[in-house]
Design a protein around this motif. Sequence first.
Motif: not given
Length: 723
Positions: A35-64
């Motif tokens: 699953f992936a959580v993006f901001d409205r731009y389609g980017d991944i930022q360090h905002l709020g609790i920092g949950e944005q990212g691309i995750y696979h099998q319980g690990t964040r594979f892309l954090s920015y």
Amino acid sequence: MAVDDVVLINDQWYVPAASSHTDESTRVLKHNDTFAVFDRYGDIQHLGIGEQGIYHQGTRFLSYFELSINQRRPLLLHSIVKEDNTLLTADITNPDLYQENQLVTRKGIVHIFRSKLLWNGVYYERIRLFNYGDKTLNLYLDIQFGADYADIFEVRGAKRCKRGQVLPVQHQGQELVFSYRGLDNETRRTRILSSQPPDNQGEGRICFAIELLPKEKKQFYLTIACEIETNKPAILTYQEALANSNQAVTAAGKRIGHVFTSNEQFNDWLNRSAADLQMLTSQTEQGNYPYAGVPWFATPFGRDGIITALQYLWLNPQLAQGVLGFLAATQATEENAAQDAEPGKILHETRKGEMAALHEVPFWRYYGSIDATPLFIVLAGAYYQRTADQPFLEAIWPNIEAALYWIDNYGDCDGDGFVEYARHSADGLIHQGWKDSDDPIFHQEGSPAEGPLALCEVQGYVYEAKKIAAKLATLLGETSRASELEHQAEALKKKFNQAFWCEEIATFALALDGHKRPCQIISSNAGHALFSRIANPEYAQKVAETLLSEASFSGWGIRTLATTQARFNPMSYHNGSIWPHDNAIVAMGLARYGFKDQAQQILSGLFDASITMDLHRLPELFCGFDRLPGQGPTLYPVACSPQAWASGTVFHLLQACLGLTFSEEKPQIRFYHPRLPNYLQRLEITNLRFGDAVIDLSLRRHLHDVGVNVLRKVGDIEVAVIV
């Protein structure tokens, strides 16, 4: 990552009010275990609790992940997730662009269109640029990446004494590769491929120099694969992945029933909810399973999966079969205190990821749920009634018997006839009902209740489980077993109404503590006693009045806790907030006792709430403040959205108001005193399947009842309406 925004207090994750992922709207994609959580731009930022990212099998594979144009962030025009959740699109444009302090390109000349999807562990993106100006533009498109390989529990705030090794970033032509060697001896890689060679690259950054003629369009593609040594996904083209995704959605739609109404806003709620359930559903070896929610619970949960399957059963019985199959396959077979496991107990949750593999958290397979086991039996009976699938029932009958064994021999830990909980795992959940935060069970003056705790709703689930198991035993020819179960159920009902009823507060006690003292608290849990039919009719009337009173019903829904109670806080996770799934269960209970007007009141409140929500998506929960004119509900800062049982809410509410049930004997679809609110003049149910039969129905609201007409019928199926 804003790790300091999340702290651990009394074994529970707590997010301070300064941190919120409602500060910025997010966009979510999911497919199977990715699953992936993006901001409205389609980017991944360090905002709020920092949950944005691309995750696979319980690990964040892309954090920015950030796209910039001439070293400036573009301007957002619009972003949306397609109604079927397959595609995220974002329209952005250039800001004012300067060169040596001179304006060289005014804002709004270049349109940049981004479209994104996930398929089988791989992220695909198309980036298209169009020059609407009258001169050639020289643009520099920078894309920066980062990969922290944080376990989902680290993202939630867990501190680890030691982590694995982050390996050097590799740039190889059109490939950029991040790598991490975990303490579990698994190497995880994030492989980023671009469809054209970058003109510059380094330190996790690629840059494209683009010459764009007037009215010229150019596009290129990015692919990001989440690789684990033992499981490397196949990489397709963007077009192939999109085609596969669309085909999967189309195929799934052909297998389930659909609902359409005369109200377009209600249809928006229905369509988004159905799409969210499809997106959250993942394939397992035993069939499809609805993962609980994004971002924190994108994994199988026993209770959540069962309730979601119950909510959606009348439209999609295959989902229930997948849930039952998976939970039967993972049912505990031995005692394990670290996992709160006991023979016959049904799973609470299972996790993948480094911390689960290393048992740094107990959730590789964790069984700390007091209610999943009886609810498993409830779902089995409901599935059989919906499908008449006796071969499958016979296949899981040993699991049903094992669950009954757990209820009698482990669930009732002190032998008083009620099912209680007390955790055995030092790291497990303190409270093991659906309200599983650290402070939801207490006495009238606010003092915490000491365990073992017998929850109100759990006794109802056990009652219904034994009634259902008795019917199933009769079906399978085990008449003496059926008689025994029936007797146990009736004895429990009598004992429950005597021990839990509290005349002083006109409702059932929230729980009995370890000394068998009732927790005289007005809570939504009492409505679950109507759902299971354990409540005596004279008490059901009073519960209905209590739950729909001003102290409990906010105007948007029923609060978990009435405003008059000692620990009431409308911003609390379980002590005053509003949970859509909880409301749907209560509404079903009200309808089962004939209180259709009250069920419709809940439906209307949540429908109005959905209109105000982003994408018409009800979140996991929202705050329990009073409804005020001209204002929407107050969002809870870290609620999962989408959440499976929040998505299933609308279907459960409709079923309650329509009194819709199935008889496996006829076969027959039945409507008991169907009701529709005044904003739903017409409702159509299409592709409703029962065995080999399929039927389309049209329902029309009249002044005092609802008419039901058959539009299409293929195969052996009857319709009965009791008005």
